[in-house]
Write an enzyme that holds these catalytic residues in place. Structure first.
Site, PDB file in Angstrom:
ATOM      1  N   GLN A 190      31.858  18.854 -35.479  1.00  0.00           N
ATOM      2  CA  GLN A 190      31.701  17.274 -35.644  1.00  0.00           C
ATOM      3  C   GLN A 190      30.417  17.004 -36.258  1.00  0.00           C
ATOM      4  OE1 GLN A 190      35.092  16.077 -35.163  1.00  0.00           O
ATOM      5  NE2 GLN A 190      35.003  14.496 -37.539  1.00  0.00           N
ATOM      6  N   LYS A 248      33.773  14.139 -29.009  1.00  0.00           N
ATOM      7  CA  LYS A 248      35.000  14.701 -29.299  1.00  0.00           C
ATOM      8  C   LYS A 248      36.366  14.250 -28.753  1.00  0.00           C
ATOM      9  CE  LYS A 248      38.414  16.295 -32.335  1.00  0.00           C
ATOM     10  NZ  LYS A 248      38.632  16.656 -33.853  1.00  0.00           N
ATOM     11  N   LYS A 278      31.019  10.096 -33.431  1.00  0.00           N
ATOM     12  CA  LYS A 278      32.434  10.516 -33.608  1.00  0.00           C
ATOM     13  C   LYS A 278      33.156  10.964 -33.756  1.00  0.00           C
ATOM     14  CE  LYS A 278      35.387   7.806 -36.556  1.00  0.00           C
ATOM     15  NZ  LYS A 278      36.430   8.266 -35.591  1.00  0.00           N
ATOM     16  N   ASN A 331      49.986  15.939 -39.086  1.00  0.00           N
ATOM     17  CA  ASN A 331      49.387  14.889 -39.975  1.00  0.00           C
ATOM     18  C   ASN A 331      49.394  15.408 -41.020  1.00  0.00           C
ATOM     19  OD1 ASN A 331      46.200  13.442 -40.284  1.00  0.00           O
ATOM     20  ND2 ASN A 331      48.126  11.852 -40.924  1.00  0.00           N
ATOM     21  N   SER A 369      37.541   7.003 -42.424  1.00  0.00           N
ATOM     22  CA  SER A 369      37.640   6.525 -40.806  1.00  0.00           C
ATOM     23  C   SER A 369      36.115   6.079 -41.232  1.00  0.00           C
ATOM     24  CB  SER A 369      37.310   7.924 -39.662  1.00  0.00           C
ATOM     25  OG  SER A 369      38.099   8.483 -39.062  1.00  0.00           O
ATOM     26  N   GLY A 379      41.792  10.262 -34.392  1.00  0.00           N
ATOM     27  CA  GLY A 379      43.254  11.015 -34.043  1.00  0.00           C
ATOM     28  C   GLY A 379      42.657  12.391 -33.771  1.00  0.00           C
ATOM     29  N   ASP A 380      43.653  13.117 -33.556  1.00  0.00           N
ATOM     30  CA  ASP A 380      43.579  15.074 -33.835  1.00  0.00           C
ATOM     31  C   ASP A 380      44.761  15.257 -32.599  1.00  0.00           C
ATOM     32  OD1 ASP A 380      41.715  16.741 -34.328  1.00  0.00           O
ATOM     33  OD2 ASP A 380      42.253  17.760 -32.587  1.00  0.00           O
ATOM     34  N   LYS A 436      30.321  18.877 -40.306  1.00  0.00           N
ATOM     35  CA  LYS A 436      30.902  18.350 -40.690  1.00  0.00           C
ATOM     36  C   LYS A 436      30.339  16.456 -41.115  1.00  0.00           C
ATOM     37  CE  LYS A 436      35.479  17.874 -39.276  1.00  0.00           C
ATOM     38  NZ  LYS A 436      36.461  18.321 -38.217  1.00  0.00           N
TER      39      LYS A 436
HETATM   40  P1  NDP Z   1      49.064  17.361 -35.133  1.00  0.00           P
HETATM   41  O1  NDP Z   1      49.280  16.756 -33.332  1.00  0.00           O
HETATM   42  O2  NDP Z   1      49.755  15.978 -35.778  1.00  0.00           O
HETATM   43  O3  NDP Z   1      50.455  18.038 -35.562  1.00  0.00           O
HETATM   44  C1  NDP Z   1      49.302  19.786 -35.230  1.00  0.00           C
HETATM   45  C2  NDP Z   1      50.075  20.927 -35.738  1.00  0.00           C
HETATM   46  O4  NDP Z   1      49.830  22.004 -35.541  1.00  0.00           O
HETATM   47  C3  NDP Z   1      51.450  20.686 -34.906  1.00  0.00           C
HETATM   48  O5  NDP Z   1      52.928  21.499 -35.702  1.00  0.00           O
HETATM   49  C4  NDP Z   1      51.610  21.365 -33.713  1.00  0.00           C
HETATM   50  O6  NDP Z   1      53.144  22.325 -33.713  1.00  0.00           O
HETATM   51  C5  NDP Z   1      51.180  22.549 -34.767  1.00  0.00           C
HETATM   52  N1  NDP Z   1      49.775  23.257 -33.145  1.00  0.00           N
HETATM   53  C6  NDP Z   1      48.955  22.437 -32.743  1.00  0.00           C
HETATM   54  N2  NDP Z   1      48.591  23.150 -31.652  1.00  0.00           N
HETATM   55  C7  NDP Z   1      49.651  24.617 -31.416  1.00  0.00           C
HETATM   56  C8  NDP Z   1      49.724  25.416 -31.025  1.00  0.00           C
HETATM   57  N3  NDP Z   1      48.229  25.858 -30.128  1.00  0.00           N
HETATM   58  N4  NDP Z   1      49.757  26.727 -31.581  1.00  0.00           N
HETATM   59  C9  NDP Z   1      50.585  26.887 -32.286  1.00  0.00           C
HETATM   60  N5  NDP Z   1      50.699  25.636 -33.321  1.00  0.00           N
HETATM   61  C10 NDP Z   1      50.158  23.855 -33.190  1.00  0.00           C
HETATM   62  O7  NDP Z   1      47.323  17.191 -35.086  1.00  0.00           O
HETATM   63  P2  NDP Z   1      46.576  16.840 -37.169  1.00  0.00           P
HETATM   64  O8  NDP Z   1      47.400  17.522 -38.053  1.00  0.00           O
HETATM   65  O9  NDP Z   1      46.433  15.543 -36.436  1.00  0.00           O
HETATM   66  O10 NDP Z   1      45.618  18.550 -36.919  1.00  0.00           O
HETATM   67  C11 NDP Z   1      46.244  19.451 -36.829  1.00  0.00           C
HETATM   68  C12 NDP Z   1      44.850  20.333 -37.299  1.00  0.00           C
HETATM   69  O11 NDP Z   1      43.502  19.846 -38.055  1.00  0.00           O
HETATM   70  C13 NDP Z   1      43.618  20.799 -36.356  1.00  0.00           C
HETATM   71  O12 NDP Z   1      42.787  21.550 -36.547  1.00  0.00           O
HETATM   72  C14 NDP Z   1      42.904  19.342 -36.293  1.00  0.00           C
HETATM   73  O13 NDP Z   1      41.781  19.386 -34.747  1.00  0.00           O
HETATM   74  C15 NDP Z   1      42.796  18.904 -37.546  1.00  0.00           C
HETATM   75  N6  NDP Z   1      42.048  18.421 -37.893  1.00  0.00           N
HETATM   76  C16 NDP Z   1      42.488  16.701 -37.171  1.00  0.00           C
HETATM   77  C17 NDP Z   1      42.238  16.018 -38.579  1.00  0.00           C
HETATM   78  C18 NDP Z   1      42.883  14.163 -38.475  1.00  0.00           C
HETATM   79  O14 NDP Z   1      42.827  13.620 -39.041  1.00  0.00           O
HETATM   80  N7  NDP Z   1      44.435  13.976 -37.682  1.00  0.00           N
HETATM   81  C19 NDP Z   1      40.908  15.414 -39.315  1.00  0.00           C
HETATM   82  C20 NDP Z   1      40.426  17.289 -39.212  1.00  0.00           C
HETATM   83  C21 NDP Z   1      41.431  18.104 -38.887  1.00  0.00           C
HETATM   84  P3  NDP Z   1      53.636  21.855 -32.419  1.00  0.00           P
HETATM   85  O15 NDP Z   1      54.269  20.369 -32.651  1.00  0.00           O
HETATM   86  O16 NDP Z   1      54.810  22.463 -31.859  1.00  0.00           O
HETATM   87  O17 NDP Z   1      52.947  21.555 -31.382  1.00  0.00           O
HETATM   88  O1  2IT Z   2      38.215  16.839 -36.744  1.00  0.00           O
HETATM   89  C1  2IT Z   2      38.144  15.255 -37.705  1.00  0.00           C
HETATM   90  O2  2IT Z   2      37.233  15.430 -38.578  1.00  0.00           O
HETATM   91  C2  2IT Z   2      39.346  14.619 -37.188  1.00  0.00           C
HETATM   92  N1  2IT Z   2      40.487  14.750 -36.002  1.00  0.00           N
HETATM   93  C3  2IT Z   2      39.418  13.161 -37.345  1.00  0.00           C
HETATM   94  C4  2IT Z   2      38.013  12.894 -36.590  1.00  0.00           C
HETATM   95  C5  2IT Z   2      37.720  11.207 -36.917  1.00  0.00           C
HETATM   96  O3  2IT Z   2      37.011  10.794 -36.092  1.00  0.00           O
HETATM   97  O4  2IT Z   2      38.433  10.283 -38.068  1.00  0.00           O
END
Ligand code: NDP
Ligand code: 2IT
Length: 449
Positions: free
Chosen positions: A115, A130, A94, A245, A381, A169-170, A118
């Site tokens: 992961q 992943k 997952k 997100n 999830s 997603g991520d 976590k």
């Molecule tokens: P999104 O794609 O929705 O947003 C990512 C954000 O981070 C954007 O504002 C983006 O800016 C910025 N960003 C991404 N890469 C870079 C980079 N290399 N340098 C600077 N800024 C960057 O992703 P999420 O919000 O889903 O994910 C954000 C973080 O949270 C990640 O580390 C992800 O692994 C983690 N995460 C996400 C989960 C989820 O459910 N979605 C769960 C747990 C952890 P720009 O648009 O300019 O690229």
């Molecule tokens: O980093 C993370 O925990 C995620 N991007 C969410 C993974 C998931 O299966 O919901």
């Protein structure tokens, strides 16, 4: 790397770096976990005998494949995609899919490794995995995104299943991409298998509160850390990196609890408004219009956009890194501490470098590492999988309540485990040890597999 490892763990670490050359993020994630496992191997010698740590560091399966697709002009592009099925001792693999040009095997492996622990911490029946691709979604039309997702799923589908491997997603992958991925899976397999993907839309098997879950959960974890110190969020100034997100819903929950969010960012720069940011405007700009965050400062006169600015230089009480790995280094940590920051909770995965982590811990600020603080996303999830399996759908209130209970439990588990192993207040050790013990017990029970 920061802290030293004891001799036996150092040998394991050397073997990992040797077997996985060039994968620096994976090395970093492994080192950060091994640094905290010394007391565990001392207490449970059978772990060494059964080589559980070596096994946990080696993914069960790694899939790498070609994704050819055509853009709107008919030009052909070739991307590379990955799915690393890391550990299935606790349940089906997952974890999310990341679309970003920086993606390569080392990033997917670090994320898959994190992961595993976590997902163990959530207490839900999910293993760790992943995936992702070096595809850059920026500037691509909906049709191009669809063709890319369909091509990717045309290969990936054979490795997935509700009891096998369940992506979500991520970075760069949200409801739009998951819709295209799910549609293609359904078409190829001729099965409406809701539980094969999570983060789905509410109209087609998604769970209430999944979109909000990671950001909300990070703030719940933050609140628990503050509560343990007799403090709370009310009236605190807060900076949040990213504007995707996780950042948006961390902002939303922090504001609900009385914090003033004064800055956020994207990869091009930061926006700052000491009067507090307007969440509805950010949501429109990012979620609906899919524009850059600089657009906010064009619309709001009290806000300024600093191209290439460093968010961590803005004085704040609380910092929430919610963008990407290694976005907060030792220099940034030093600046935050000097400016009076009292708490850091990681919405992103591994956003703080080892040097930054060390400084936060030495300064004894409340520091919640990603694998605990952002576990609310994957936990919800698992709640989505539970709803899909029973063909049920819960209310927003009920789902959010479950998420909140899970985050409180994760905090308690990390807190108590840190105390039990003689490191009170150290959430890094607490999270790593509690997550590792959960997975390793299951692995030991299942024999040499
Ligand atoms: P999104 O794609 O929705 O947003 C990512 C954000 O981070 C954007 O504002 C983006 O800016 C910025 N960003 C991404 N890469 C870079 C980079 N290399 N340098 C600077 N800024 C960057 O992703 P999420 O919000 O889903 O994910 C954000 C973080 O949270 C990640 O580390 C992800 O692994 C983690 N995460 C996400 C989960 C989820 O459910 N979605 C769960 C747990 C952890 P720009 O648009 O300019 O690229
Ligand atoms: O980093 C993370 O925990 C995620 N991007 C969410 C993974 C998931 O299966 O919901």
């Amino acid at each position: 790397m920061s802290a030293r490892l004891d001799e036996r763990l150092e040998r394991i670490y050397q073997e990992v770096t040797h077997r996985n050359p060039g994968e620096s993020e994976f090395h970093q994630a492994v080192h950060e976990v091994l640094e905290t496992l010394g007391p565990v191997v001392a207490k449970y010698p059978e772990l060494a005998e059964h080589k559980v740590i070596q096994r946990v560091c080696e993914p069960e399966r790694q899939i790498i494949f070609r994704v050819p697709w055509q853009d709107d002009r008919g030009e052909i592009h070739i991307n590379r995609a990955f799915r690393v099925e890391f550990n299935s001792a606790l349940g089906p693999y997952k974890g999310g899919m990341r679309f970003h040009p920086s993606v390569y095997l080392g990033i997917i492996k670090f994320l898959g490794f994190e992961q595993v622990f976590k997902n163990g911490l959530t207490g839900m029946p999910i293993g760790g995995g992943k995936g992702g691709s070096d595809f850059d979604p920026k500037g691509r039309s909906d049709d191009e995104i669809m063709r890319f997702c369909q091509s990717l799923m045309t290969e990936l589908y054979r490795y997935l299943g509700e009891y096998t491997d369940v992506p979500a997603g991520d970075i760069g992958v949200g409801e739009r991409e998951l819709g295209f991925l799910f549609g293609q899976y359904k078409r190829i397999t001729n099965r409406y298998e809701s539980g094969v993907l999570t983060g789905k839309g509410l109209a087609w098997g998604g769970s209430c509160a999944r979109k909000e879950a990671t950001g909300y959960g990070t703030v719940y974890f933050l609140q628990e850390m503050l509560k343990a110190r007799g403090d709370d969020l009310d009236g605190k100034t807060c900076v949040i990196s990213g504007s995707g997100n996780v950042a948006i819903y961390a902002m939303s929950k922090a504001m609900q609890h009385g914090a003033k969010v004064i800055a956020c960012s994207d990869s091009a720069g930061i926006i700052v408004d000491e009067q507090g940011l307007d969440l509805a405007r950010i949501k429109r700009i990012k979620e609906i219009e899919r524009r850059r965050i600089s657009a906010y400062a064009d619309e709001v006169s009290s806000a300024r956009h600093i191209a290439g600015g460093n968010l961590w230089e803005i004085p704040c009480d609380v910092a929430l890194p919610c963008a990407t790995q290694n976005e907060l280094d030792g220099k940034d940590a030093k600046r935050l501490i000097e400016n009076g920051c009292i708490a850091v909770a990681e919405g992103a995965n591994m956003p703080t470098t080892p040097e930054g982590v060390r400084l936060f811990q030495e300064a004894k600020i409340a520091y919640g590492p990603g694998k605990a603080a952002n576990a609310g996303g994957v936990a919800t999830s698992a709640l989505e999988m539970q709803q899909n399996a029973s063909r049920d759908s819960w209310t927003f209130e009920h789902t959010e309540q479950r998420l909140r209970e899970i985050m409180i439990d994760i905090h308690r588990n990390c807190h108590e485990t840190a105390e039990e192993f003689g490191m009170p207040g150290d959430y890094v050790s607490g999270a790593n040890i509690a997550g590792f013990l959960k997975v390793s017990k299951a692995m030991m029970a299942m024999g040499v597999i």
